[in-house]
Design an enzyme around this catalytic site. Structure first.
Site, PDB file in Angstrom:
ATOM      1  N   SER A 566       0.844  -1.189   0.000  1.00  0.00           N
ATOM      2  CA  SER A 566       0.000   0.000   0.000  1.00  0.00           C
ATOM      3  C   SER A 566       0.887   1.249   0.000  1.00  0.00           C
ATOM      4  O   SER A 566       1.672   1.433  -0.925  1.00  0.00           O
ATOM      5  CB  SER A 566      -0.964  -0.039   1.193  1.00  0.00           C
ATOM      6  OG  SER A 566      -2.007   0.884   1.035  1.00  0.00           O
ATOM      7  N   ASP A 653      -9.799  -3.759  -5.443  1.00  0.00           N
ATOM      8  CA  ASP A 653      -9.233  -2.880  -4.426  1.00  0.00           C
ATOM      9  C   ASP A 653      -9.780  -1.468  -4.615  1.00  0.00           C
ATOM     10  O   ASP A 653      -9.643  -0.881  -5.695  1.00  0.00           O
ATOM     11  CB  ASP A 653      -7.707  -2.879  -4.544  1.00  0.00           C
ATOM     12  CG  ASP A 653      -7.016  -2.214  -3.369  1.00  0.00           C
ATOM     13  OD1 ASP A 653      -7.660  -1.447  -2.644  1.00  0.00           O
ATOM     14  OD2 ASP A 653      -5.812  -2.469  -3.191  1.00  0.00           O
ATOM     15  N   HIS A 685      -8.401  -4.821  -1.097  1.00  0.00           N
ATOM     16  CA  HIS A 685      -7.130  -4.258  -0.665  1.00  0.00           C
ATOM     17  C   HIS A 685      -6.361  -5.210   0.245  1.00  0.00           C
ATOM     18  O   HIS A 685      -5.132  -5.251   0.221  1.00  0.00           O
ATOM     19  CB  HIS A 685      -7.381  -2.936   0.066  1.00  0.00           C
ATOM     20  CG  HIS A 685      -6.147  -2.140   0.333  1.00  0.00           C
ATOM     21  ND1 HIS A 685      -5.379  -1.606  -0.677  1.00  0.00           N
ATOM     22  CD2 HIS A 685      -5.542  -1.785   1.496  1.00  0.00           C
ATOM     23  CE1 HIS A 685      -4.354  -0.951  -0.152  1.00  0.00           C
ATOM     24  NE2 HIS A 685      -4.432  -1.047   1.166  1.00  0.00           N
TER      25      HIS A 685
END
Length: 712
Positions: A566, A653, A685
């Protein structure tokens, strides 16, 4: 001149697979006098069959390139599985007249939520449960395996039971886009009520009396912006809008105080917060603000009665960078506050949980988490001591209002997750359970310690190491190293145990964490020095840590793999551009590698909220230029000898869109890099759902990592 790494030919003489080469369709992005030609922006359209075909082609290519690791993947999966007690129970938590706990069953992907009745109202010692012995009076509340049947993906976003134990709320996502459908179950009859609320955000809850559901919904940019009140037995179309936040920089949430007296509506951005109270006895009443928002001031509140007075404890940073704790009357919260725990620079106060007779304060000092017991009368804080040099401690689930025991979670890199009950009256720390690790695990076989690496500006960066002692201490001779980093949102990477990690350590790998600026390990200043126009510090800190590990003979560049996900994936993309010569490989999970394109578009999920973290490049030319200087996708350079790269993403996501790593990998290949993309087609995600699926996913990533390190 660019040099493209030629894949090793597959065993058996098969043809070497060729990487997908998506069509270049030039799109020009123009802002502040800058024109950026983006050949792969067309991959953003997930409804385009050509985009889906490209993602499938990437998956096929990656599968072919990693086919020689199939045996290793299976061994790693088996190691994770064989070390895990698959049929197990959690430590029961007391709430009302019941003990609540979770079951896992061998062969099942998801946990089962259960409860059993208390032996007596004075029963505070959780029963010791044996997976092979039936629990007297056990009631299965929610079998997630049954709920997930027929779905490729399943995740719970909300789970709540009323204090009297008569009703249960749960909310599930079966796509991966983090939009949940709320359902209510009558626990007396076991029937599901007709009330069904689709499209909610996580965190829905029942009112203490069980009459209402409080939930939030998101706007088109996936920002939680509205709090709703649903009365059971009525149509969701008639739900009451309790609160709406129109400012796109702010999100909202709602929860009840532990005292059950108030509903707290929380409004926040990255730098500013505001909280509103609604009397739980009159949920349709108008919310009243505690402290009106002021830019840069964050606060959170907890409710209690102190000497018979209705009191709010408020944790805030107004003139107190690392926060201080004050108290004010609930009826007049804007009166001058009384300081309870003053601000101490470097001691970052994180949160207060209030109970009837005292509070539990969570904070950070010297890079480690702490828990202290707050005495209301004196304001004194007694810190619960632990002996390990590196550890993580935090409050567990403590739903009761007047418990004699405080549930804690504890662990380290070598200490499996441990549940304690702290006896407030005596100071005794009662061990309830430690995560089982099968196969003869002995923590004494492993070492952990913290190093300090000097950044270019002289800042000392903490570095955590864990290794298996039989291979020698780090620094005795260069070893393979797996270096992890994140560095954003004041999130800290604290010491934690991982069964999957043992498979690396047992092969001689040293696992290291670079606690770079942008995280929260060393207090609020540490975070502020790694955001906005200081963001580059996160990247250079990571590079300086890598150089320190090489200089100290812990590793060598050809035996060093970096990993981040991320915002940590942005870190990976940036360091690959800054110092590709330092790394043999880079593993980037759901990586935020095209941040400028995303943050320039306020219609994309969470963009406006993110401006406080990264800057506002849409309206600020300086912010645009600064982000452009480090954005990984548009700073890929031809001719660099990039390390091997694996990017992992998910089609659904909503936080970091799949298009970012898809574009990045395509551009890296143009530059001659050996880059692979793996896209989960039914996940979000957090990746795949289900514990066996998650183990296989981690085995896949570790097999690639070990291959890069020459340990496959």
């Amino acid at each position: 001149m660019t040099t493209e790494t030629t894949p090793e030919p597959p065993a058996g003489g098969e043809a070497v697979p060729q990487p997908p080469r998506p069509e270049r369709r030039h799109v020009v992005r123009r802002h502040h006098g800058d024109a950026f030609v983006d050949p792969y922006e067309w991959l953003r359209d997930a409804d385009d069959p050509a985009v889906l075909a490209h993602l499938e082609a990437e998956n096929a290519y990656t599968a072919a390139r990693t086919s020689h690791l199939a045996g290793l993947r299976e061994r790693l999966f088996a190691e994770i599985k064989d070390r895990t007690l698959e049929t197990d129970l959690s430590v029961p938590t007391r709430h009302g007249g019941w003990w609540y706990y979770g079951r896992t069953v061998e062969g099942s992907q998801y946990p089962i939520q259960c409860r059993s009745p208390l032996a007596s109202p004075t029963d505070w010692t959780p029963p010791v449960l044996d997976p092979d012995v039936a629990v007297p009076g056990e009631v299965v509340l929610l079998d997630a395996n049954a709920e997930a049947d027929g779905h490729d993906f399943f995740a719970l976003g909300s789970f709540d039971v009323t204090p009297d134990g008569t009703r249960m709320l749960y909310a599930a996502d079966t796509v991966g886009d983090e939009r949940y459908t709320v359902r209510i179950r009558d626990l007396a009859t076991g029937t599901t009520l007709p009330d069904e609320i689709p499209g909610t955000f996580a965190g829905a809850t029942l009112s203490p009396d069980g009459r209402f559901v409080v939930y939030t919904t998101v706007d088109e940019a996936w920002r939680p912006d509205t709090v709703w009140l649903h009365e059971l037995g009525t149509s969701p179309d008639a739900d009451t809008r309790l609160f709406h936040e129109s400012d796109e920089r702010f999100w909202v949430g709602a929860s009840f105080t532990r005292s059950e007296r108030y509903l707290v509506i929380e409004v926040g951005s990255s730098v500013t917060s505001e909280e509103w109270l609604v009397d739980a006895a009159d949920l349709r009443g108008a919310p009243r603000v505690v402290w009106p928002r002021r830019d840069g001031v964050e606060y959170s509140l907890s409710h209690a009665e102190v000497d018979g007075a209705d009191t709010l404890f408020v944790l805030h940073n107004d003139g107190a960078r690392d926060f201080e704790l004050v108290r004010v009357p609930t009826a007049a919260p804007q009166d001058p506050p009384q300081v309870v725990v003053p601000h101490v620079p470097g001691v970052r106060l994180l949160g207060l949980t209030t109970f009837r007779d005292g509070g539990a304060l969570e904070y950070r000092r010297d890079g480690l988490t702490r828990v202290g017991i707050l005495t209301y009368a004196s304001g004194s804080v007694y810190e619960i001591p632990f002996a390990d040099p590196l550890y993580t401690v935090g409050l567990g689930d403590n739903p009761e209002w007047a418990p004699p025991l405080l549930r804690l979670g504890y662990g380290s890199f070598v200490t499996p997750g441990t549940v304690y009950d702290y006896e407030v009256g005596t100071g005794a720390l009662l061990l309830r359970k430690q995560q089982p690790v099968l196969g003869g695990y002995d923590p004494a076989d492993y070492g952990e310690r913290r190093l300090w690496a000097a950044a270019a500006d002289g800042t000392q960066i903490p570095v955590s190491l864990v290794w298996k002692r039989s291979f020698g201490d780090p620094g005795d001779a260069p070893r393979p190293v797996h270096l992890y980093g994140y560095g954003a949102y004041e999130a800290s990477t604290d010491p934690s145990f991982s069964i999957a990690r043992l498979s690396e350590l047992d092969r001689g790998v040293v696992f290291a964490v670079a606690h770079v600026r942008g995280g929260g390990e060393m207090g609020r200043e540490w975070y502020e020095d790694g955001k906005l126009d200081h963001k580059r510090n996160s990247f250079t800190d990571f590079v300086d840590v890598a150089r320190h590990l090489v200089a100290q003979r812990v590793t060598t560049p050809d035996r060093l793999v970096a990993e981040g996900g991320s915002a940590g994936g942005l870190l990976m993309g940036a360091v690959a551009n800054l110092a590709p010569e330092l790394f043999a490989g880079v593993l980037a999970a759901v990586p935020f590698v095209d941040p400028l394109t995303s943050i320039l578009d306020p219609t994309l999920p969470l963009t406006v909220i993110e401006w406080d973290e990264w800057g506002d490049p849409l309206h600020d030319p300086a912010a645009y230029a600064y982000m452009k200087s480090y954005a990984p996708y548009e700073n890929v350079r031809d001719g660099l000898a990039y390390p091997r790269i694996l990017a992992v993403t998910s089609l659904h996501d909503t936080r970091v869109l799949y298009v970012e790593p898809a574009k990045w990998v395509a551009r890296l290949r143009d530059a001659g890099a050996d880059a692979l993309l793996k896209c989960e087609m039914a996940a979000g995600h957090g990746g795949v759902s289900g514990r066996y699926n998650a183990w296989r996913e981690r085995a896949y990533e570790l097999s690639w990592l070990l291959d890069v390190l020459g340990l496959s």
